[in-house]
Design an enzyme around this catalytic site. Structure first.
Site, PDB file in Angstrom:
ATOM      1  N   ASP A 294     -15.491 -28.991   5.903  1.00 28.54           N
ATOM      2  CA  ASP A 294     -14.304 -28.937   6.447  1.00 28.54           C
ATOM      3  C   ASP A 294     -14.326 -27.178   6.626  1.00 28.54           C
ATOM      4  O   ASP A 294     -14.454 -26.485   5.940  1.00 28.54           O
ATOM      5  CB  ASP A 294     -13.238 -29.575   5.549  1.00 28.54           C
ATOM      6  CG  ASP A 294     -11.853 -29.493   6.166  1.00 28.54           C
ATOM      7  OD1 ASP A 294     -11.655 -29.971   7.353  1.00 28.54           O
ATOM      8  OD2 ASP A 294     -10.967 -28.821   5.640  1.00 28.54           O
ATOM      9  N   GLU A 337     -17.640 -28.607  10.534  1.00 27.70           N
ATOM     10  CA  GLU A 337     -16.254 -28.729  11.511  1.00 27.70           C
ATOM     11  C   GLU A 337     -16.047 -27.186  11.597  1.00 27.70           C
ATOM     12  O   GLU A 337     -15.433 -26.458  10.974  1.00 27.70           O
ATOM     13  CB  GLU A 337     -15.231 -29.358  10.770  1.00 27.70           C
ATOM     14  CG  GLU A 337     -14.234 -29.483  11.536  1.00 27.70           C
ATOM     15  CD  GLU A 337     -12.877 -29.183  10.755  1.00 27.70           C
ATOM     16  OE1 GLU A 337     -11.777 -29.066  11.957  1.00 27.70           O
ATOM     17  OE2 GLU A 337     -12.624 -28.683   9.835  1.00 27.70           O
TER      18      GLU A 337
END
Length: 575
Positions: A294, A337
């Site tokens: 993330d 990401e």
């Protein structure tokens, strides 16, 4: 664990030494707290009375052995920052934790479950030359046994409902939002307190292993969201663990994230060893097939801002962690990401890249959704928002995401974003997904999208399954199922995802008509896709040299999907 590796940020097995480990003569507890004045264990088996821990090793570690501590025992570390001041902490390396608002760690065995997925693990690949169709899921709100916000199925019970559904819908992987224990339901796990503790919301680590095993036995891979950027500020967890900034930066200007959490200090070797040991833990102990990491832009650049420059220590950490993980788990997937234009994200670490297998294509996602929320009369102006992605596509290995982030916080769900009234959104949505699956790149869709869900995702509520009672939603779901299966069955749509020879624009200069045509090749197949994104029927001649015969595989306007054409009414003649 080798101490030199731990201090220099090269350890991937720190969890095998630190934490609570059940042995024949009891449980050994170890924690790293170099600045502590003294440390005591408090536990249910001691009546929550202090049991002094001894400095061991080089003096930065604290250890004790407790014969009475068995699996299921709750415990904490009482860390004294002065002779009289202390804070009770959960175990940074603990394998289990209580459910919020309680904060104790729980002794768990790592060897209590026997996997039966040997065939899957031996045959597993990173899918670069295969199909990768991901169903992103939040376990607590996929389906719920009751209406209360904290009414959840266990990992075992979720397996009974999720695995056959994903299989039937035509996905071959799931991606689970973070499972490390976390205090706030609203953070969805992205601000963790237990990086080695599967959240107690759904049960124990053995039950999670059962879920992964059940997926593998059904031919479904499992990816897990992993957060190497920041952690929850709660004082019982990592924040100022030994009275000093042990895991975080000491200065607030870079120590606090935009989400109000604590940023990891990646220049510190002990922090690097902690994070990469956690990453390895999920892959090794749970047979997770890959990690989606993330907010990587917040690691590449200071606070995610290119104007503040590259965070060299964090970049080097990513490169080293990914290199080590791929050495340990060659077929596991590492996904970034990342919304930046930083070069080499999916280049091998050995060649100076960051070593990820895939990068989320946030540019494709933003441009595509902007295009489809625009009224058709203005799409000629924005025509090349849909061609731009292929101008940079071969710079990295991309995955096309329509994730949870596109379904929350006032952004509206993917289908709700489509231009038009209620009925008008469905043909737009069908066209969007058809375009997505024809475009090169692996695929990810968030749960609920396949239902044509119009209500924003809420972690406290299950998906709106009753929508399937309505013909327009049921027909939409049928198209999504058929499209998913079509993707899995046809290698032209994935075999040459990252080879320029696998894609060409047949026609991308019909600005006034808003018509696009492309071709995918691979695995001995040719598939052409033609899109009319205007609001009117148009005649269009598709030229496909060398095509001896043509077959319509899918049409988003078929009546079985809620469209206007009877299925099978298409008549194609090669030209």
């Amino acid at each position: 664990m080798e101490l030199l590796d731990f201090y220099t940020g090269r350890s991937f097995d720190a969890y095998k030494y630190l934490g609570a480990h059940v042995e024949e003569t009891g449980t050994v507890f170890r924690t790293f707290a170099p600045a502590a004045q003294r440390v005591a264990l408090i536990a249910a088996c001691t009546g929550w009375q202090e049991l002094p821990m001894e400095r061991t090793g080089d003096g930065n570690f604290w250890t004790c052995r407790v014969a009475e501590a068995a699996p299921g025992t709750m415990y904490k570390y009482r860390i004294y920052t002065t002779e009289t001041d202390f804070i009770d902490h959960c175990d940074p390396y603990g394998f289990g934790m209580e459910l919020r608002p309680n904060t104790a760690s729980i002794v768990r065995r790592l060897d209590g479950y026997t996997f039966s997925d040997g065939g899957w693990m031996r045959a597993r690949t990173d899918c670069k030359a295969g199909p990768l169709n991901i169903y992103e899921v939040h376990l607590g709100s996929f389906k719920k046994p009751g209406n209360a916000p904290d009414s959840w199925y266990t990992y075992r019970e979720i397996a009974e409902r999720l695995v056959p559904y994903v299989k039937e819908q035509g996905y071959n992987y799931i991606e689970i939002m973070p499972l490390g224990e976390y205090p706030s339901d609203e953070s969805w796990g992205y601000q963790a307190t237990g990086f080695f503790s599967p959240t107690a919301r759904y049960g124990t680590l053995d039950e999670l292993k059962y879920l992964v095993d059940a997926c593998h036995r059904s031919g479904i891979g499992v990816l897990l969201d992993f957060v190497p950027v920041h952690f929850a500020v709660d004082g019982y967890a990592l924040a100022r663990y030994d009275g000093t900034a042990l895991y975080e930066y000491p200065h607030a200007d870079v120590g606090s994230s935009e989400w109000g959490s604590c940023n990891f200090m990646h220049s510190r070797g002990e922090v690097r060893s902690f994070l990469q040991s956690a990453a390895n833990y999920w892959l090794e102990e749970f047979h997770i097939d890959g990690l989606r990491m993330d907010a990587i832009s917040r690691m590449i650049y200071w606070q995610g801002d290119p104007a503040r420059g590259v965070n060299g220590a964090a970049v080097e950490f990513l490169r080293g962690m990914n290199r080590g993980l791929k050495a340990l788990h060659p077929t596991a997937m590492l996904c970034a990401e990342d919304s930046t234009a930083y070069p080499g994200v999916t280049e091998p670490a050995e060649a100076g890249g960051l070593g990820f297998d895939y990068k989320w294509d946030m540019g494709w996602m933003n441009d595509t959704l902007d295009y489809f929320r625009t009224a058709p009369e203005y799409r000629s102006r924005d025509y090349h928002k849909l061609t731009f992605s292929m101008a940079y596509y071969y710079g990295d290995r991309f995955l096309l995401p329509l994730s949870h982030d596109e379904n929350v916080h006032g952004k509206a769900t993917v289908l709700q974003k489509m231009y038009g009234d209620y009925a008008g959104k469905f043909p737009q949505g069908r066209a969007l997904y058809l375009y997505m699956y024809a475009h090169p790149g692996k695929k990810l869709n968030f749960m609920g999208g396949e239902l044509g869900q119009l209500r924003e995702w809420d972690e406290k509520r299950e998906q709106d399954w009753m929508l399937l009672q309505y013909p327009i939603h049921d027909a939409f779901n049928r198209m999504m199922r058929d499209l998913n299966r079509l993707y899995l069955w046809h290698p032209a749509l994935w075999a040459a995802d990252f080879d320029p020879a696998g894609f060409c624009w047949i026609d991308c200069h019909q600005e006034e008509k808003c018509v696009y045509a492309l071709e995918r090749t691979g695995g001995g197949e040719r598939i052409a896709a033609v899109f009319n994104f205007s609001d009117r029927a148009q005649d269009y001649a598709l030229k496909l040299p060398g095509a001896a015969s043509l077959e319509v595989l899918i049409d988003s306007d078929w009546d079985i999907y809620g469209g206007r054409k009877p299925r099978g009414a298409d008549r194609l003649t090669p030209r």
